[in-house]
Design a protein around this motif. Structure first.
Motif, short mmCIF file in Angstrom:
data_model
loop_
_atom_site.label_atom_id
_atom_site.label_comp_id
_atom_site.label_asym_id
_atom_site.label_seq_id
_atom_site.Cartn_x
_atom_site.Cartn_y
_atom_site.Cartn_z
N SER A 186 12.55 31.19 47.35
CA SER A 186 13.25 32.45 47.57
C SER A 186 13.66 33.01 46.22
O SER A 186 14.29 32.31 45.42
N PHE A 187 13.27 34.25 45.97
CA PHE A 187 13.54 34.89 44.70
C PHE A 187 14.42 36.12 44.92
O PHE A 187 14.07 36.99 45.72
N PRO A 188 15.55 36.26 44.21
CA PRO A 188 16.37 37.46 44.34
C PRO A 188 15.70 38.65 43.62
O PRO A 188 15.05 38.47 42.59
N THR A 189 15.88 39.82 44.21
CA THR A 189 15.36 41.02 43.54
C THR A 189 16.22 41.34 42.33
O THR A 189 17.39 40.97 42.25
N SER A 190 15.63 42.04 41.38
CA SER A 190 16.32 42.47 40.18
C SER A 190 16.00 43.96 39.98
O SER A 190 14.90 44.31 39.60
N GLY A 191 16.96 44.80 40.29
CA GLY A 191 16.73 46.24 40.18
C GLY A 191 16.28 46.84 41.51
O GLY A 191 16.43 46.25 42.57
N VAL A 192 15.69 48.00 41.42
CA VAL A 192 15.34 48.82 42.57
C VAL A 192 14.13 48.26 43.31
O VAL A 192 13.16 47.82 42.69
N VAL A 193 14.19 48.28 44.63
CA VAL A 193 13.03 47.99 45.48
C VAL A 193 12.59 49.33 46.07
O VAL A 193 13.42 50.08 46.59
N THR A 194 11.30 49.63 45.95
CA THR A 194 10.79 50.90 46.46
C THR A 194 9.78 50.67 47.57
O THR A 194 9.12 49.63 47.63
N ARG A 195 9.67 51.68 48.44
CA ARG A 195 8.69 51.68 49.52
C ARG A 195 7.79 52.89 49.29
O ARG A 195 8.26 53.99 49.02
N ALA A 196 6.47 52.68 49.39
CA ALA A 196 5.52 53.78 49.18
C ALA A 196 4.41 53.71 50.22
O ALA A 196 4.06 52.63 50.70
N THR A 197 3.84 54.87 50.53
CA THR A 197 2.72 54.95 51.46
C THR A 197 1.48 55.54 50.82
O THR A 197 0.53 55.90 51.49
N ALA A 198 1.50 55.65 49.51
CA ALA A 198 0.33 56.18 48.79
C ALA A 198 0.18 55.45 47.46
O ALA A 198 1.06 54.80 46.99
N ALA B 14 -5.86 48.97 52.12
CA ALA B 14 -5.31 49.97 51.20
C ALA B 14 -3.95 50.46 51.68
O ALA B 14 -3.67 50.51 52.89
N VAL B 15 -3.11 50.82 50.74
CA VAL B 15 -1.78 51.34 51.04
C VAL B 15 -1.93 52.68 51.76
O VAL B 15 -2.75 53.52 51.38
N GLY B 16 -1.15 52.89 52.81
CA GLY B 16 -1.18 54.14 53.56
C GLY B 16 0.01 54.20 54.49
O GLY B 16 0.86 53.30 54.49
N THR B 17 0.08 55.22 55.31
CA THR B 17 1.22 55.39 56.21
C THR B 17 1.34 54.25 57.20
O THR B 17 2.45 53.91 57.63
N SER B 18 0.23 53.63 57.58
CA SER B 18 0.29 52.50 58.50
C SER B 18 0.25 51.16 57.78
O SER B 18 0.23 50.11 58.41
N ASN B 19 0.25 51.18 56.45
CA ASN B 19 0.27 49.97 55.64
C ASN B 19 1.07 50.23 54.36
O ASN B 19 0.52 50.25 53.26
N PRO B 20 2.40 50.42 54.50
CA PRO B 20 3.21 50.72 53.31
C PRO B 20 3.31 49.50 52.39
O PRO B 20 3.06 48.37 52.81
N LYS B 21 3.70 49.78 51.15
CA LYS B 21 3.93 48.69 50.21
C LYS B 21 5.37 48.76 49.72
O LYS B 21 5.97 49.83 49.66
N TRP B 22 5.92 47.60 49.40
CA TRP B 22 7.24 47.49 48.79
C TRP B 22 7.03 46.84 47.44
O TRP B 22 6.31 45.85 47.32
N THR B 23 7.64 47.41 46.42
CA THR B 23 7.49 46.91 45.07
C THR B 23 8.84 46.81 44.38
O THR B 23 9.81 47.45 44.80
N GLY B 24 8.89 46.02 43.35
CA GLY B 24 10.10 45.85 42.56
C GLY B 24 9.92 44.67 41.63
O GLY B 24 8.79 44.30 41.29
#
Length: 136
Positions: A124-136, A91-101
């Motif tokens: 290899s895929f280029p990102t399109s738009g914002v990449v975010t990092r979350a811990t919850a 599960a996503v948490g402070t010790s297992n963050p997720k990156w999305t975009g």
């Protein structure tokens, strides 16, 4: 300081968990450097960040079975889809963050390798738009 070994990285494209086909995932982000040096900089360069970009590199073990990797990726070719990566499948948490975009599926390598190699593809895929990092 906690160290870790990647043994269960989570990789998802277009809402589909592809971790079972993945043996390497790498998300990179960077920012353009813009030189704003003036005579007032006293002979030192001054830099600021400009546009941000990123890329998602994945190595897949190929599978051509019905409803497997090849049939999942092929329809995505040329489209922009969502992604999510995490250090572990927990599960996503402070010790297992997720990156999305979002990424542009700009390349696929359905057949790659030499005699005796495992069937795999590195993409290899280029990102399109914002990449975010979350811990919850």
């Amino acid at each position: 300081m906690a160290f870790m070994v990647l043994t269960s990285e989570f990789v998802s494209l277009n809402g589909t968990d592809l971790s079972a086909y993945t043996n390497k995932g790498e998300l990179t982000v960077e920012v353009d450097e813009k030189d704003v040096t003036t005579y007032g900089s006293q002979g030192w360069k001054q830099l600021i960040g400009g546009l941000k970009s990123g890329g998602l590199a994945i190595e897949f073990k190929q599978d051509f079975a019905a409803s497997a990797l090849d049939s999942i990726l092929w329809p995505l070719f040329g489209t922009v889809v969502t992604f999510e990566v995490r250090p572990t499948s927990a599960a996503v948490g402070t010790s297992n963050p997720k990156w999305t975009g979002s990424v542009l599926i700009k390349e696929l390598k359905p057949i790659s390798g030499g005699v005796g190699d495992e069937a795999s593809q590195s993409v290899s895929f280029p990102t399109s738009g914002v990449v975010t990092r979350a811990t919850a």
